[in-house]
Design a protein around this motif. Structure first.
Motif, short mmCIF file in Angstrom:
data_model
loop_
_atom_site.label_atom_id
_atom_site.label_comp_id
_atom_site.label_asym_id
_atom_site.label_seq_id
_atom_site.Cartn_x
_atom_site.Cartn_y
_atom_site.Cartn_z
N UNK A 142 0.83 -1.22 0.00
CA UNK A 142 0.00 0.00 0.00
C UNK A 142 0.86 1.26 0.00
N UNK A 143 0.26 2.37 -0.47
CA UNK A 143 1.01 3.63 -0.49
C UNK A 143 1.49 4.01 0.91
N UNK A 144 0.63 3.84 1.90
CA UNK A 144 0.99 4.14 3.29
C UNK A 144 0.31 3.13 4.21
N UNK A 145 0.95 2.85 5.31
CA UNK A 145 0.38 1.95 6.31
C UNK A 145 1.01 2.26 7.66
N UNK A 146 0.30 1.88 8.72
CA UNK A 146 0.82 2.08 10.07
C UNK A 146 0.25 1.01 10.98
N UNK A 147 0.96 0.70 12.04
CA UNK A 147 0.49 -0.29 12.98
C UNK A 147 1.38 -0.34 14.21
N UNK A 148 0.81 -0.80 15.31
CA UNK A 148 1.58 -0.99 16.54
C UNK A 148 1.90 -2.48 16.64
N UNK A 149 3.17 -2.80 16.44
CA UNK A 149 3.61 -4.19 16.35
C UNK A 149 4.53 -4.54 17.51
N UNK A 150 4.40 -5.78 17.95
CA UNK A 150 5.29 -6.33 18.96
C UNK A 150 5.89 -7.61 18.41
N UNK A 151 6.95 -8.09 19.02
CA UNK A 151 7.59 -9.32 18.56
C UNK A 151 7.86 -10.24 19.74
N UNK A 152 7.78 -11.52 19.47
CA UNK A 152 8.15 -12.55 20.43
C UNK A 152 9.50 -13.11 19.99
N UNK A 153 10.54 -12.80 20.76
CA UNK A 153 11.89 -13.21 20.41
C UNK A 153 12.38 -14.38 21.25
N UNK A 154 11.45 -15.19 21.76
CA UNK A 154 11.84 -16.30 22.62
C UNK A 154 12.58 -17.39 21.85
N UNK A 155 12.31 -17.49 20.54
CA UNK A 155 13.03 -18.46 19.72
C UNK A 155 14.32 -17.82 19.23
N UNK A 156 15.40 -18.58 19.27
CA UNK A 156 16.71 -18.02 18.97
C UNK A 156 16.87 -17.65 17.50
N UNK A 157 16.30 -18.46 16.60
CA UNK A 157 16.57 -18.25 15.18
C UNK A 157 15.70 -17.17 14.57
N UNK A 158 14.45 -17.09 14.97
CA UNK A 158 13.56 -16.11 14.36
C UNK A 158 12.61 -15.56 15.40
N UNK A 159 11.93 -14.47 15.07
CA UNK A 159 10.94 -13.87 15.97
C UNK A 159 9.58 -13.94 15.32
N UNK A 160 8.53 -13.87 16.13
CA UNK A 160 7.16 -13.83 15.64
C UNK A 160 6.61 -12.43 15.86
N UNK A 161 5.99 -11.86 14.84
CA UNK A 161 5.46 -10.50 14.91
C UNK A 161 3.94 -10.54 15.03
N UNK A 162 3.38 -9.62 15.83
CA UNK A 162 1.93 -9.57 16.01
C UNK A 162 1.53 -8.16 16.42
N UNK A 163 0.32 -7.77 16.06
CA UNK A 163 -0.21 -6.47 16.44
C UNK A 163 -0.51 -6.45 17.93
N UNK A 164 -0.11 -5.36 18.60
CA UNK A 164 -0.31 -5.28 20.04
C UNK A 164 -0.25 -3.83 20.49
N UNK A 165 -1.14 -3.45 21.41
CA UNK A 165 -1.14 -2.07 21.92
C UNK A 165 0.12 -1.77 22.73
N UNK A 166 0.84 -2.80 23.14
CA UNK A 166 2.06 -2.62 23.93
C UNK A 166 3.32 -2.62 23.07
N UNK A 167 3.15 -2.67 21.75
CA UNK A 167 4.29 -2.74 20.86
C UNK A 167 4.81 -1.37 20.45
N UNK A 168 5.47 -1.34 19.29
CA UNK A 168 6.07 -0.11 18.77
C UNK A 168 5.30 0.36 17.54
N UNK A 169 5.06 1.68 17.46
CA UNK A 169 4.40 2.24 16.29
C UNK A 169 5.35 2.19 15.11
N UNK A 170 4.90 1.60 14.01
CA UNK A 170 5.71 1.49 12.81
C UNK A 170 4.96 2.14 11.66
N UNK A 171 5.65 3.01 10.91
CA UNK A 171 5.07 3.71 9.78
C UNK A 171 5.70 3.18 8.49
#
Length: 222
Positions: A142-171
Protein backbone atom coordinates in the motif's frame (compact mmCIF):
# COMPACT_ATOMS: atom_id res chain seq x y z
CA UNK A 1 23.54 -32.17 30.01
CA UNK A 2 26.48 -32.90 27.76
CA UNK A 3 29.55 -30.70 27.99
CA UNK A 4 29.14 -29.38 24.44
CA UNK A 5 25.60 -28.21 25.23
CA UNK A 6 26.82 -26.55 28.44
CA UNK A 7 29.61 -24.70 26.61
CA UNK A 8 27.23 -23.68 23.84
CA UNK A 9 24.96 -21.97 26.36
CA UNK A 10 27.77 -20.50 28.49
CA UNK A 11 29.73 -18.93 25.63
CA UNK A 12 26.92 -18.41 23.12
CA UNK A 13 28.61 -20.63 20.53
CA UNK A 14 27.29 -23.45 18.39
CA UNK A 15 27.37 -26.95 19.80
CA UNK A 16 29.43 -28.06 16.82
CA UNK A 17 32.07 -25.44 17.63
CA UNK A 18 31.99 -26.47 21.29
CA UNK A 19 32.74 -30.06 20.29
CA UNK A 20 35.70 -28.89 18.21
CA UNK A 21 37.08 -27.04 21.24
CA UNK A 22 36.83 -30.26 23.26
CA UNK A 23 38.60 -32.21 20.53
CA UNK A 24 41.37 -29.58 20.38
CA UNK A 25 41.89 -29.89 24.16
CA UNK A 26 40.85 -26.29 24.80
CA UNK A 27 38.23 -27.18 27.44
CA UNK A 28 39.06 -27.65 31.12
CA UNK A 29 37.29 -29.04 34.17
CA UNK A 30 38.72 -27.45 37.31
CA UNK A 31 41.81 -26.60 35.19
CA UNK A 32 42.18 -30.22 34.02
CA UNK A 33 41.90 -30.75 30.22
CA UNK A 34 38.80 -32.58 28.99
CA UNK A 35 39.16 -34.92 26.01
CA UNK A 36 35.56 -36.01 25.36
CA UNK A 37 31.99 -34.70 25.39
CA UNK A 38 31.23 -35.91 28.90
CA UNK A 39 28.15 -35.38 31.03
CA UNK A 40 28.39 -32.17 33.06
CA UNK A 41 28.93 -32.34 36.82
CA UNK A 42 27.23 -29.36 38.46
CA UNK A 43 29.96 -29.21 41.11
CA UNK A 44 32.72 -28.78 38.50
CA UNK A 45 33.94 -25.50 36.97
CA UNK A 46 34.14 -25.85 33.17
CA UNK A 47 36.04 -23.30 31.11
CA UNK A 48 37.07 -23.03 27.48
CA UNK A 49 39.94 -21.24 25.80
CA UNK A 50 38.39 -19.73 22.69
CA UNK A 51 40.83 -18.30 20.13
CA UNK A 52 39.94 -14.70 19.23
CA UNK A 53 40.53 -13.97 15.53
CA UNK A 54 42.91 -11.18 14.59
CA UNK A 55 41.08 -7.90 14.11
CA UNK A 56 42.27 -5.83 11.16
CA UNK A 57 40.42 -3.33 8.98
CA UNK A 58 40.65 -0.21 6.87
CA UNK A 59 38.70 2.51 8.70
CA UNK A 60 37.91 4.31 5.45
CA UNK A 61 35.66 1.37 4.48
CA UNK A 62 33.43 1.90 7.51
CA UNK A 63 33.60 5.53 8.66
CA UNK A 64 31.02 7.76 6.95
CA UNK A 65 31.25 10.99 8.97
CA UNK A 66 32.70 12.14 12.28
CA UNK A 67 30.52 14.92 13.72
CA UNK A 68 32.21 14.97 17.12
CA UNK A 69 29.51 13.88 19.54
CA UNK A 70 27.90 11.79 16.79
CA UNK A 71 29.74 9.40 14.47
CA UNK A 72 28.20 7.54 11.54
CA UNK A 73 29.46 4.12 10.42
CA UNK A 74 28.63 1.92 7.45
CA UNK A 75 27.84 -1.71 8.29
CA UNK A 76 28.11 -3.99 5.26
CA UNK A 77 26.00 -7.09 4.80
CA UNK A 78 27.66 -10.18 6.27
CA UNK A 79 28.98 -8.41 9.36
CA UNK A 80 27.61 -8.46 12.90
CA UNK A 81 26.97 -5.09 14.54
CA UNK A 82 28.02 -6.46 17.93
CA UNK A 83 30.27 -9.37 18.87
CA UNK A 84 27.97 -12.27 19.69
CA UNK A 85 30.65 -14.86 20.42
CA UNK A 86 34.40 -14.68 21.12
CA UNK A 87 35.03 -16.50 17.84
CA UNK A 88 33.17 -14.01 15.63
CA UNK A 89 35.12 -12.26 12.90
CA UNK A 90 35.37 -8.48 12.72
CA UNK A 91 32.19 -6.72 13.84
CA UNK A 92 31.26 -3.03 13.71
CA UNK A 93 31.48 -2.64 17.48
CA UNK A 94 35.15 -3.70 17.34
CA UNK A 95 35.89 -0.74 15.09
CA UNK A 96 33.83 1.71 17.16
CA UNK A 97 35.52 0.59 20.39
CA UNK A 98 39.02 0.99 18.97
CA UNK A 99 38.55 4.22 17.06
CA UNK A 100 35.98 5.96 19.29
CA UNK A 101 36.23 4.46 22.80
CA UNK A 102 34.14 7.29 24.28
CA UNK A 103 31.21 6.55 21.97
CA UNK A 104 28.52 3.86 22.03
CA UNK A 105 26.57 2.45 19.08
CA UNK A 106 22.91 3.40 19.45
CA UNK A 107 21.38 0.72 17.24
CA UNK A 108 22.16 -2.49 15.41
CA UNK A 109 21.42 -4.06 12.05
CA UNK A 110 20.88 -7.74 11.32
CA UNK A 111 23.80 -9.73 9.93
CA UNK A 112 22.57 -9.89 6.29
CA UNK A 113 21.59 -6.20 6.21
CA UNK A 114 23.74 -3.23 5.21
CA UNK A 115 23.20 0.34 6.33
CA UNK A 116 24.20 3.25 8.56
CA UNK A 117 24.72 2.87 12.31
CA UNK A 118 25.36 5.88 14.57
CA UNK A 119 27.50 6.09 17.70
CA UNK A 120 26.86 8.77 20.35
CA UNK A 121 29.49 10.11 22.74
CA UNK A 122 29.05 9.07 26.37
CA UNK A 123 27.21 11.67 28.42
CA UNK A 124 25.32 13.19 25.49
CA UNK A 125 21.58 13.34 26.18
CA UNK A 126 19.47 11.52 23.62
CA UNK A 127 16.24 13.48 23.30
CA UNK A 128 14.79 11.39 20.52
CA UNK A 129 15.78 8.68 18.09
CA UNK A 130 14.22 7.70 14.81
CA UNK A 131 15.22 4.73 12.72
CA UNK A 132 14.56 4.40 9.00
CA UNK A 133 14.89 1.25 6.93
CA UNK A 134 14.54 0.70 3.19
CA UNK A 135 13.68 -2.71 1.80
CA UNK A 136 12.47 -4.21 -1.45
CA UNK A 137 9.57 -6.50 -0.66
CA UNK A 138 7.52 -8.95 -2.70
CA UNK A 139 4.06 -7.72 -3.61
CA UNK A 140 2.16 -4.49 -4.25
CA UNK A 141 2.58 -2.71 -0.91
CA UNK A 142 0.00 0.00 0.00
CA UNK A 143 1.01 3.63 -0.49
CA UNK A 144 0.99 4.14 3.29
CA UNK A 145 0.38 1.95 6.31
CA UNK A 146 0.82 2.08 10.07
CA UNK A 147 0.49 -0.29 12.98
CA UNK A 148 1.58 -0.99 16.54
CA UNK A 149 3.61 -4.19 16.35
CA UNK A 150 5.29 -6.33 18.96
CA UNK A 151 7.59 -9.32 18.56
CA UNK A 152 8.15 -12.55 20.43
CA UNK A 153 11.89 -13.21 20.41
CA UNK A 154 11.84 -16.30 22.62
CA UNK A 155 13.03 -18.46 19.72
CA UNK A 156 16.71 -18.02 18.97
CA UNK A 157 16.57 -18.25 15.18
CA UNK A 158 13.56 -16.11 14.36
CA UNK A 159 10.94 -13.87 15.97
CA UNK A 160 7.16 -13.83 15.64
CA UNK A 161 5.46 -10.50 14.91
CA UNK A 162 1.93 -9.57 16.01
CA UNK A 163 -0.21 -6.47 16.44
CA UNK A 164 -0.31 -5.28 20.04
CA UNK A 165 -1.14 -2.07 21.92
CA UNK A 166 2.06 -2.62 23.93
CA UNK A 167 4.29 -2.74 20.86
CA UNK A 168 6.07 -0.11 18.77
CA UNK A 169 4.40 2.24 16.29
CA UNK A 170 5.71 1.49 12.81
CA UNK A 171 5.07 3.71 9.78
CA UNK A 172 5.32 2.31 6.25
CA UNK A 173 5.56 4.23 2.98
CA UNK A 174 5.85 2.73 -0.48
CA UNK A 175 8.46 4.73 -2.38
CA UNK A 176 8.55 2.81 -5.65
CA UNK A 177 7.22 -0.25 -7.45
CA UNK A 178 8.54 -2.37 -10.28
CA UNK A 179 6.87 -5.13 -12.23
CA UNK A 180 8.94 -8.10 -13.37
CA UNK A 181 8.06 -11.46 -14.85
CA UNK A 182 7.99 -12.89 -11.32
CA UNK A 183 5.50 -10.26 -10.10
CA UNK A 184 5.33 -6.84 -8.44
CA UNK A 185 8.04 -5.64 -6.05
CA UNK A 186 7.79 -2.57 -3.78
CA UNK A 187 10.44 -0.35 -2.22
CA UNK A 188 9.20 0.29 1.33
CA UNK A 189 10.43 2.83 3.88
CA UNK A 190 9.89 1.78 7.50
CA UNK A 191 10.11 4.36 10.30
CA UNK A 192 10.08 3.64 14.04
CA UNK A 193 11.79 4.78 17.21
CA UNK A 194 12.73 1.49 18.88
CA UNK A 195 13.51 -1.67 16.95
CA UNK A 196 14.04 -5.23 18.11
CA UNK A 197 15.98 -8.08 16.51
CA UNK A 198 14.48 -9.04 13.12
CA UNK A 199 11.48 -6.78 13.81
CA UNK A 200 11.26 -5.10 10.40
CA UNK A 201 11.79 -8.39 8.57
CA UNK A 202 9.20 -10.25 10.64
CA UNK A 203 6.57 -7.49 10.52
CA UNK A 204 6.77 -7.06 6.75
CA UNK A 205 6.46 -10.82 6.28
CA UNK A 206 3.53 -10.96 8.72
CA UNK A 207 1.70 -8.46 6.50
CA UNK A 208 2.31 -10.65 3.46
CA UNK A 209 5.23 -8.68 2.00
CA UNK A 210 8.50 -10.51 2.78
CA UNK A 211 11.77 -8.81 2.02
CA UNK A 212 13.30 -10.03 -1.23
CA UNK A 213 15.83 -12.76 -0.51
CA UNK A 214 14.80 -13.19 3.13
CA UNK A 215 14.18 -16.94 3.10
CA UNK A 216 13.91 -17.09 6.90
CA UNK A 217 10.68 -15.10 7.04
CA UNK A 218 9.33 -15.67 3.55
CA UNK A 219 8.12 -19.08 4.68
CA UNK A 220 6.42 -17.73 7.80
CA UNK A 221 3.67 -15.67 6.23
CA UNK A 222 0.50 -15.41 8.30
Amino acid sequence: MRLSAFLSKKYNISRKYAKSLIQDKKVFADEIPIHSDIAVDENTDYTAVIPVPEISYDLSNYLIKDCGELVFFYKPAGMHTERLTPADLLCLDDIADREYPEHQLVSRLDYPVDGVVAAVKNGVERKSEQKKYLAWVKGDFPDEAAGIWDVDASKRRHVNAFLSKDGELMLFTCLDRITLEQGIYSLVEVVLEKAHRHQVRAVLAAQGYPIVGDSLYENKLK
